[in-house]
Design a protein around this motif. Structure first.
Motif, mmCIF file in Angstrom:
data_model
loop_
_atom_site.group_PDB
_atom_site.id
_atom_site.type_symbol
_atom_site.label_atom_id
_atom_site.label_comp_id
_atom_site.label_asym_id
_atom_site.label_seq_id
_atom_site.Cartn_x
_atom_site.Cartn_y
_atom_site.Cartn_z
ATOM 1 N N LEU A 1 0.831 -1.206 0.000
ATOM 2 C CA LEU A 1 0.000 0.000 0.000
ATOM 3 C C LEU A 1 0.862 1.252 0.000
ATOM 4 C CD1 LEU A 1 -2.895 -0.898 2.404
ATOM 5 C CD2 LEU A 1 -3.040 -0.412 -0.006
ATOM 6 N N MET A 2 1.965 1.208 0.769
ATOM 7 C CA MET A 2 2.824 2.394 0.781
ATOM 8 C C MET A 2 3.452 2.597 -0.592
ATOM 9 S SD MET A 2 4.800 2.969 4.313
ATOM 10 C CE MET A 2 4.305 1.631 5.345
ATOM 11 N N ILE A 3 3.817 1.494 -1.258
ATOM 12 C CA ILE A 3 4.408 1.644 -2.593
ATOM 13 C C ILE A 3 3.361 2.191 -3.562
ATOM 14 C CG2 ILE A 3 5.439 0.397 -4.508
ATOM 15 C CD1 ILE A 3 6.671 -1.462 -2.432
ATOM 16 N N PHE A 4 2.128 1.691 -3.460
ATOM 17 C CA PHE A 4 1.077 2.214 -4.349
ATOM 18 C C PHE A 4 0.836 3.696 -4.074
ATOM 19 C CE2 PHE A 4 -0.712 -2.281 -4.666
ATOM 20 C CZ PHE A 4 -0.093 -2.476 -5.880
ATOM 21 N N GLY A 5 0.863 4.058 -2.790
ATOM 22 C CA GLY A 5 0.714 5.474 -2.449
ATOM 23 C C GLY A 5 1.806 6.305 -3.093
ATOM 24 N N LEU A 6 3.016 5.741 -3.106
ATOM 25 C CA LEU A 6 4.148 6.451 -3.707
ATOM 26 C C LEU A 6 3.908 6.668 -5.203
ATOM 27 C CD1 LEU A 6 6.925 7.546 -2.879
ATOM 28 C CD2 LEU A 6 7.894 5.430 -3.707
ATOM 29 N N THR A 7 3.328 5.658 -5.881
ATOM 30 C CA THR A 7 3.048 5.857 -7.309
ATOM 31 C C THR A 7 2.035 6.985 -7.500
ATOM 32 O OG1 THR A 7 1.330 4.197 -7.257
ATOM 33 C CG2 THR A 7 3.502 3.475 -7.916
ATOM 34 N N GLY A 8 1.107 7.091 -6.556
ATOM 35 C CA GLY A 8 0.162 8.205 -6.631
ATOM 36 C C GLY A 8 0.882 9.543 -6.553
ATOM 37 N N THR A 9 1.903 9.604 -5.670
ATOM 38 C CA THR A 9 2.628 10.869 -5.565
ATOM 39 C C THR A 9 3.398 11.170 -6.851
ATOM 40 O OG1 THR A 9 4.631 9.909 -4.669
ATOM 41 C CG2 THR A 9 2.949 10.522 -3.098
ATOM 42 N N PHE A 10 3.855 10.126 -7.555
ATOM 43 C CA PHE A 10 4.534 10.376 -8.832
ATOM 44 C C PHE A 10 3.595 11.103 -9.792
ATOM 45 C CE2 PHE A 10 7.546 6.478 -8.505
ATOM 46 C CZ PHE A 10 8.165 7.098 -7.449
ATOM 47 N N LEU A 11 2.329 10.662 -9.800
ATOM 48 C CA LEU A 11 1.371 11.326 -10.693
ATOM 49 C C LEU A 11 1.138 12.762 -10.244
ATOM 50 C CD1 LEU A 11 -1.307 8.573 -11.269
ATOM 51 C CD2 LEU A 11 0.562 9.233 -12.731
ATOM 52 N N MET A 12 1.144 12.975 -8.927
ATOM 53 C CA MET A 12 0.883 14.329 -8.432
ATOM 54 C C MET A 12 2.006 15.296 -8.789
ATOM 55 S SD MET A 12 -0.659 13.414 -4.735
ATOM 56 C CE MET A 12 -0.748 15.025 -4.029
ATOM 57 N N THR A 13 3.234 14.774 -8.929
ATOM 58 C CA THR A 13 4.315 15.692 -9.274
ATOM 59 C C THR A 13 4.432 15.911 -10.772
ATOM 60 O OG1 THR A 13 5.881 13.890 -9.360
ATOM 61 C CG2 THR A 13 5.734 15.067 -7.296
ATOM 62 N N SER A 14 3.812 15.037 -11.583
ATOM 63 C CA SER A 14 4.084 15.131 -13.014
ATOM 64 C C SER A 14 2.822 15.317 -13.853
ATOM 65 C CB SER A 14 4.840 13.882 -13.479
ATOM 66 O OG SER A 14 4.098 12.750 -13.156
ATOM 67 N N PHE A 15 1.707 15.663 -13.229
ATOM 68 C CA PHE A 15 0.490 15.776 -14.026
ATOM 69 C C PHE A 15 0.532 17.039 -14.889
ATOM 70 C CE2 PHE A 15 -0.224 18.520 -10.505
ATOM 71 C CZ PHE A 15 -1.030 19.534 -10.980
ATOM 72 N N SER A 16 -0.136 16.979 -16.036
ATOM 73 C CA SER A 16 -0.391 18.251 -16.712
ATOM 74 C C SER A 16 -1.842 18.270 -17.148
ATOM 75 C CB SER A 16 0.542 18.463 -17.899
ATOM 76 O OG SER A 16 0.244 17.545 -18.897
ATOM 77 N N ASN A 17 -2.624 17.423 -16.527
ATOM 78 C CA ASN A 17 -4.033 17.307 -16.845
ATOM 79 C C ASN A 17 -4.750 17.115 -15.514
ATOM 80 O OD1 ASN A 17 -6.574 16.218 -17.767
ATOM 81 N ND2 ASN A 17 -5.542 15.922 -19.713
ATOM 82 N N LEU A 18 -5.865 17.804 -15.330
ATOM 83 C CA LEU A 18 -6.519 17.757 -14.017
ATOM 84 C C LEU A 18 -6.968 16.348 -13.640
ATOM 85 C CD1 LEU A 18 -8.566 21.054 -14.002
ATOM 86 C CD2 LEU A 18 -6.610 20.477 -12.623
ATOM 87 N N ILE A 19 -7.301 15.538 -14.674
ATOM 88 C CA ILE A 19 -7.709 14.159 -14.388
ATOM 89 C C ILE A 19 -6.586 13.398 -13.693
ATOM 90 C CG2 ILE A 19 -8.257 11.972 -15.488
ATOM 91 C CD1 ILE A 19 -10.553 13.557 -15.824
ATOM 92 N N MET A 20 -5.353 13.630 -14.177
ATOM 93 C CA MET A 20 -4.230 12.916 -13.578
ATOM 94 C C MET A 20 -3.985 13.400 -12.157
ATOM 95 S SD MET A 20 -3.734 10.835 -15.753
ATOM 96 C CE MET A 20 -2.534 9.827 -14.974
ATOM 97 N N LEU A 21 -4.199 14.687 -11.910
ATOM 98 C CA LEU A 21 -4.035 15.192 -10.540
ATOM 99 C C LEU A 21 -5.045 14.512 -9.623
ATOM 100 C CD1 LEU A 21 -2.911 17.096 -8.435
ATOM 101 C CD2 LEU A 21 -4.521 18.806 -9.169
ATOM 102 N N PHE A 22 -6.280 14.418 -10.115
ATOM 103 C CA PHE A 22 -7.317 13.775 -9.311
ATOM 104 C C PHE A 22 -6.950 12.323 -9.017
ATOM 105 C CE2 PHE A 22 -11.113 11.075 -9.445
ATOM 106 C CZ PHE A 22 -11.628 11.441 -8.229
ATOM 107 N N LEU A 23 -6.514 11.603 -10.072
ATOM 108 C CA LEU A 23 -6.164 10.198 -9.871
ATOM 109 C C LEU A 23 -4.981 10.067 -8.928
ATOM 110 C CD1 LEU A 23 -6.542 8.403 -13.281
ATOM 111 C CD2 LEU A 23 -7.546 7.770 -11.116
ATOM 112 N N GLY A 24 -3.999 10.967 -9.066
ATOM 113 C CA GLY A 24 -2.830 10.910 -8.193
ATOM 114 C C GLY A 24 -3.226 11.090 -6.748
#
Lengths: 458, 175
Positions: free
Chosen positions: A97-120
């Motif tokens: 779960l912590m690793i999956f959470g980390l992947t979410g943070t990757f999306l939060m740092t690299s989004f350029s679309n609001l959908i990706m921010l939401f998913l992150g």
């Protein structure tokens, strides 16, 4: 992108490792896998690349934040080896779960679309709701998980509503297009767009525990298992601010006046509530929760300065803050074990007499959080204030300095306990070699970045 | 078409009022289902078949059935509304009235909304949604699997009974 995919696969591998009865392999494999994703992330340094119809944009900003968060997660995983030693069930799931959470943070740092921010944000939050309830049979942990889940879902709903309103006004999720759409109004934004933007900012502000959306944080920090609290205070905060800066930086700068006003009020309140709230705490985890809120205030000041070097200051600040927080949580756990599970600040009493080297490292880290030279916490605060004053933000800067001085008081409250003599003898504090190494490495890192490395170029 | 629109709207409004005013939770939930079905009808009128079907499956099919289960399992069917003091009533009226005022002011400001692109009647068709989902929005579609796997792990962690550490029964009152 390869780092992202690898980390997701790593999470699934760790999940499957739960079938083997040997728990002690989980931490080395997770940490080793994260080293691989660290290398994979660094390989993209210097290239700016967009993936999947510009859904994500990987540039130096996102790589720098990802690397910082991976390093912090590796440190937390190494601590987890000792922390989860006595736990019987579901250890592999918690790592995964912590690793999956980390992947979410990757999306939060690299989004350029609001959908990706939401998913992150969601991919980070849902594992956190579960992790906060990791101690299944503790009422405090259940309370933390439930509170976080209810309030977090509420914030997510507001955030999503904001995205819907912005989409309704501008017909796009893509941040650069939203930026050009906003620019054409010359400051007179239509109400729908404005409300949408405000809701999006509220959704992100909830994640970084900025006042007045901070109410969840002391309760959740206190109730969650300490390892998860450490994860929340460090990785989640870093990711939240990276997302915040990216949202404002590529999406909205220069900020619409109304949003900027709202953000200034939030900064002011965050500094005030964080520092004044911490004064009255006797529980160490709650103290660190309020301290985290106070640090959010400084970070928001850095974001609002709207300078080119804001990103680098943010990275430096979040990294050294995380680096100083992790050893404090480790020392807290050691002291908690030595005093039959108490969580008050009193458990540090007599630490200097008993284990003076641990006490010295604890003091270094507390000094870094308070912002006293030569630790890196001072350099971080100095840079934020330098940036803000350079931009002509005088009043808020003075206010922030006053609040930082108040902050010194409650950190030194803990230091005073460390030097106070303890009457009765208690059980010996036991430190494993790995934990000792972690404490020493983090503390030396805090000192070294404070003395030799004053900024991290992005 | 216009007749259908008014019919569906009337059904929605009436069933919505039933949800709020009916005393028994079961009746509330059943009226909510009627409300959702009428809403699915609205979606079909707007030519978005995909949304209508998903709405029927997810809301009326899954979520409302879950609601019913919860109500039946917790035995909430009796109307057990706690008595409210006059203070809370006044506070609720003031808060609700203020919220209503803000909403009216907001709608007055935003009443004229100009669509950026002309309405395309094809936009909600299943094939169009599929094209968007597997072309432009492929990454979000795939990445959401990480979200679901974490949620499933959570359900497993919380739902599974552990062998060694059985929960301590809470102390009985008066015992």
């Amino acid at each position: 992108m390869s780092a992202f995919i690898f980390t997701v696969v790593l999470g699934i591998i760790v999940l499957y490792l739960g079938f083997s009865k040997n728990k002690s392999i989980l931490s080395p494999i997770s940490a080793g896998g994260l080293v691989v994703s660290l290398v994979l992330s660094l390989k993209d340094w210097g290239h700016q690349s967009k993936y999947f119809h510009d859904m994500i944009l990987i540039d130096n900003f996102s790589i720098a934040f990802n690397v910082s968060m991976i390093i912090i997660t590796i440190l937390i995983f190494l601590f987890a080896l000792d922390y989860y030693e006595t736990m019987e069930n579901h250890v592999a799931e918690l790592y995964a779960l912590m690793i999956f959470g980390l992947t979410g943070t990757f999306l939060m740092t690299s989004f350029s679309n609001l959908i990706m921010l939401f998913l992150g944000i969601e991919i980070l939050s849902i594992p956190l709701y579960i992790l906060a309830g990791g101690k299944k049979y503790s009422y405090r942990s259940n309370e933390a998980s439930f509170k976080y889940f209810i309030m977090g879902s509420f914030a997510t709903a507001i955030f999503l509503f904001g995205i819907a309103l912005v989409y309704g006004a501008s017909a796009t999720f893509y941040l650069p297009e939203i930026k050009t759409f906003i620019a054409q109004f010359n400051g007179h934004l239509p109400p729908m767009l404005l409300v949408g933007l405000l809701f999006i900012v509220i959704g992100v502000a909830f994640k970084i525990a900025a006042a007045p959306f901070h109410f969840w944080s002391p309760d959740v920090y206190e109730g969650a298992p300490t390892l998860v609290t450490a994860f929340m205070a460090t990785v989640v905060k870093t990711a939240g601010f990276a997302a915040f800066y990216r949202l404002l930086g590529i999406g909205l700068l220069p900020l619409p006046v109304q949003i900027e006003k709202a953000l200034w009020v939030m900064t002011f309140l965050t500094l005030l509530i964080g520092n004044l709230g911490a004064l009255r705490q006797s529980n160490f985890k709650r103290l660190l929760a309020y301290s985290a809120i106070a640090h959010s205030g400084f970070l928001m000041l850095a974001v609002l300065s709207q300078h080119e070097s804001s990103a680098s200051v943010l990275l430096y600040y979040t990294f050294v803050y995380s680096l100083a927080t992790i050893p404090l949580f480790i020392i807290f756990i050691l002291a908690k074990r030595a005093s039959d599970g108490l969580e008050e600040i009193l458990i540090f009493r007599g630490l200097y007499k008993e284990k003076s080297w641990i006490a010295i490292f604890a003091i270094i880290n507390l000094m870094s959080l308070a912002g006293i030279p030569p630790t890196s916490g001072f350099m971080a605060k100095y840079q934020v204030l330098f940036l803000a004053i350079n931009k002509g933000i005088l009043l808020t800067s003075i206010f922030a300095i006053v609040m930082a001085i108040i902050g010194v008081y409650y950190y030194f409250f803990v230091i005073r306990e460390i030097f106070t003599e303890r009457g009765q003898t208690t059980t010996k504090m036991e430190v494993t070699k790995l934990n000792a190494a972690l404490i020493i490495i983090c503390s030396i890192g805090v000192l070294a970045t404070g003395i030799f490395m004053w900024q991290i170029p992005i | 078409m216009v007749f259908l629109f008014y019919l569906l709207s009337a059904v929605m409004v009436i069933s919505g009022l039933f949800v709020v005013f009916s005393r028994s939770p079961i009746n509330s939930v059943l009226s909510l289902i009627v409300c959702f079905i009428a809403m699915a009808g609205h979606y079909i009128l707007l030519n978005s078949q995909f949304l209508a079907v998903v709405h029927l499956i997810v809301y009326t099919g899954a979520i409302m059935v879950l609601f019913l289960f919860v109500i039946m399992l917790l035995n909430l069917n009796r109307a057990t509304i706690p008595q409210k003091t006059s203070m809370t009533r006044v506070a609720a009226v003031v808060a609700g009235g203020l919220f209503f005022l803000v909403m009216v002011a907001a709608t007055r400001l935003t009443f004229e909304i100009h669509p950026r692109y002309p309405f395309s009647s094809k936009i909600g068709l299943v094939s169009e949604v599929g094209k968007a989902l597997f072309h432009e929005f492929l990454l979000p579609f795939e990445v959401s699997s990480v979200l679901f796997i974490s949620a499933m792990i959570g359900a497993m962690i919380f739902g599974k009974k552990d062998k060694e550490s059985l929960p301590q029964p809470p102390p009985k009152e008066g015992a």
